[in-house]
Design a protein around this motif. Structure first.
Motif, mmCIF file in Angstrom:
data_model
loop_
_atom_site.group_PDB
_atom_site.id
_atom_site.type_symbol
_atom_site.label_atom_id
_atom_site.label_comp_id
_atom_site.label_asym_id
_atom_site.label_seq_id
_atom_site.Cartn_x
_atom_site.Cartn_y
_atom_site.Cartn_z
ATOM 1 N N ILE A 182 0.842 -1.202 0.000
ATOM 2 C CA ILE A 182 0.000 0.000 0.000
ATOM 3 C C ILE A 182 0.873 1.247 0.000
ATOM 4 N N ASP A 183 1.916 1.265 0.832
ATOM 5 C CA ASP A 183 2.833 2.408 0.880
ATOM 6 C C ASP A 183 3.541 2.618 -0.456
ATOM 7 N N ARG A 184 3.991 1.534 -1.076
ATOM 8 C CA ARG A 184 4.767 1.648 -2.319
ATOM 9 C C ARG A 184 3.916 2.031 -3.521
ATOM 10 N N THR A 185 2.674 1.549 -3.572
ATOM 11 C CA THR A 185 1.834 1.806 -4.741
ATOM 12 C C THR A 185 0.951 3.039 -4.581
ATOM 13 N N GLY A 186 0.608 3.374 -3.351
ATOM 14 C CA GLY A 186 -0.334 4.457 -3.111
ATOM 15 C C GLY A 186 -1.779 4.011 -3.265
ATOM 16 N N TYR A 187 -1.983 2.740 -3.541
ATOM 17 C CA TYR A 187 -3.330 2.191 -3.686
ATOM 18 C C TYR A 187 -3.841 1.686 -2.342
ATOM 19 N N GLY A 188 -5.157 1.635 -2.208
ATOM 20 C CA GLY A 188 -5.776 1.075 -1.018
ATOM 21 C C GLY A 188 -5.839 -0.449 -1.095
ATOM 22 N N ARG A 189 -6.077 -1.061 0.034
ATOM 23 C CA ARG A 189 -6.153 -2.518 0.146
ATOM 24 C C ARG A 189 -7.197 -3.107 -0.816
ATOM 25 N N THR A 190 -8.383 -2.509 -0.842
ATOM 26 C CA THR A 190 -9.457 -3.025 -1.688
ATOM 27 C C THR A 190 -9.072 -2.964 -3.157
ATOM 28 N N TRP A 191 -8.469 -1.862 -3.584
ATOM 29 C CA TRP A 191 -8.069 -1.723 -4.987
ATOM 30 C C TRP A 191 -7.008 -2.753 -5.356
ATOM 31 N N ILE A 192 -6.059 -2.988 -4.458
ATOM 32 C CA ILE A 192 -5.022 -3.995 -4.713
ATOM 33 C C ILE A 192 -5.657 -5.367 -4.887
ATOM 34 N N TYR A 193 -6.597 -5.724 -4.011
ATOM 35 C CA TYR A 193 -7.266 -7.026 -4.135
ATOM 36 C C TYR A 193 -8.085 -7.113 -5.420
ATOM 37 N N ASN A 194 -8.686 -6.014 -5.844
ATOM 38 C CA ASN A 194 -9.407 -6.007 -7.125
ATOM 39 C C ASN A 194 -8.450 -6.263 -8.286
ATOM 40 N N LEU A 195 -7.277 -5.635 -8.253
ATOM 41 C CA LEU A 195 -6.278 -5.864 -9.303
ATOM 42 C C LEU A 195 -5.808 -7.319 -9.312
ATOM 43 N N ILE A 196 -5.646 -7.905 -8.136
ATOM 44 C CA ILE A 196 -5.243 -9.307 -8.042
ATOM 45 C C ILE A 196 -6.300 -10.198 -8.689
ATOM 46 N N SER B 254 -4.086 -8.510 -12.644
ATOM 47 C CA SER B 254 -3.357 -7.309 -13.047
ATOM 48 C C SER B 254 -2.363 -6.848 -11.985
ATOM 49 N N PHE B 255 -2.111 -7.697 -11.000
ATOM 50 C CA PHE B 255 -1.176 -7.376 -9.927
ATOM 51 C C PHE B 255 -0.544 -8.689 -9.480
ATOM 52 N N PRO B 256 0.701 -8.652 -9.013
ATOM 53 C CA PRO B 256 1.349 -9.896 -8.577
ATOM 54 C C PRO B 256 0.546 -10.626 -7.493
ATOM 55 N N MET B 257 0.484 -11.929 -7.623
ATOM 56 C CA MET B 257 -0.242 -12.761 -6.665
ATOM 57 C C MET B 257 0.502 -12.797 -5.330
ATOM 58 N N PRO B 258 -0.255 -12.753 -4.226
ATOM 59 C CA PRO B 258 0.389 -12.865 -2.921
ATOM 60 C C PRO B 258 0.808 -14.304 -2.629
ATOM 61 N N VAL B 259 1.657 -14.442 -1.642
ATOM 62 C CA VAL B 259 2.122 -15.742 -1.158
ATOM 63 C C VAL B 259 1.485 -15.968 0.204
ATOM 64 N N LYS B 260 0.893 -17.117 0.405
ATOM 65 C CA LYS B 260 0.296 -17.430 1.700
ATOM 66 C C LYS B 260 1.427 -17.744 2.681
ATOM 67 N N THR B 261 1.498 -16.991 3.773
ATOM 68 C CA THR B 261 2.578 -17.171 4.747
ATOM 69 C C THR B 261 2.095 -17.741 6.068
ATOM 70 N N GLY B 262 0.815 -17.862 6.213
ATOM 71 C CA GLY B 262 0.230 -18.413 7.430
ATOM 72 C C GLY B 262 -1.220 -18.752 7.172
ATOM 73 N N GLU B 263 -1.896 -19.184 8.204
ATOM 74 C CA GLU B 263 -3.293 -19.569 8.039
ATOM 75 C C GLU B 263 -4.153 -18.420 7.528
#
Length: 71
Positions: free
Chosen positions: A18-32, A36-45
Motif C-alpha cells: 500500500i505504501d509503495r503503490t499508493g493504492y488502497g487494500r481493496t483496490w489492490i485485491y481487485n487488481l489481483i 493485473s497485480f502480482p499474486m500474494p504468497v500465503k505465509t500463514g493460516e
C-alpha cells in the motif's frame, strides 16, 4: 522449485505494498482478482505477503507504460 532457491527473495506485507503503490487494500485485491497485480504468497493460516521484486517490477512496468503511451 530450483528456480526459487537460486534467487534471493524478500517478502513484504500488504501495508508495505500500500505504501509503495499508493493504492488502497481493496483496490489492490481487485487488481489481483483481475490478474493485473502480482499474486500474494500465503505465509500463514490467515496471512499473506508479496514478493518484493514482483511488486517492484509491476510498478516499473506501469511507469513505463504510462510514460510511453501514444499521445
Amino acid at each position: 522449485m530450483e528456480k526459487y532457491r537460486t534467487q534471493k527473495k524478500k517478502l513484504i506485507s500488504i501495508s508495505e505494498v500500500i505504501d509503495r503503490t499508493g493504492y488502497g487494500r481493496t483496490w489492490i485485491y481487485n487488481l489481483i482478482k483481475k490478474n493485473s497485480f502480482p499474486m500474494p504468497v500465503k505465509t500463514g493460516e490467515r496471512t499473506i505477503a508479496f514478493v518484493e521484486s514482483e511488486v517492484g517490477a509491476w510498478i516499473d512496468e506501469n511507469i513505463f507504460l504510462s510514460r510511453n503511451q501514444a499521445a
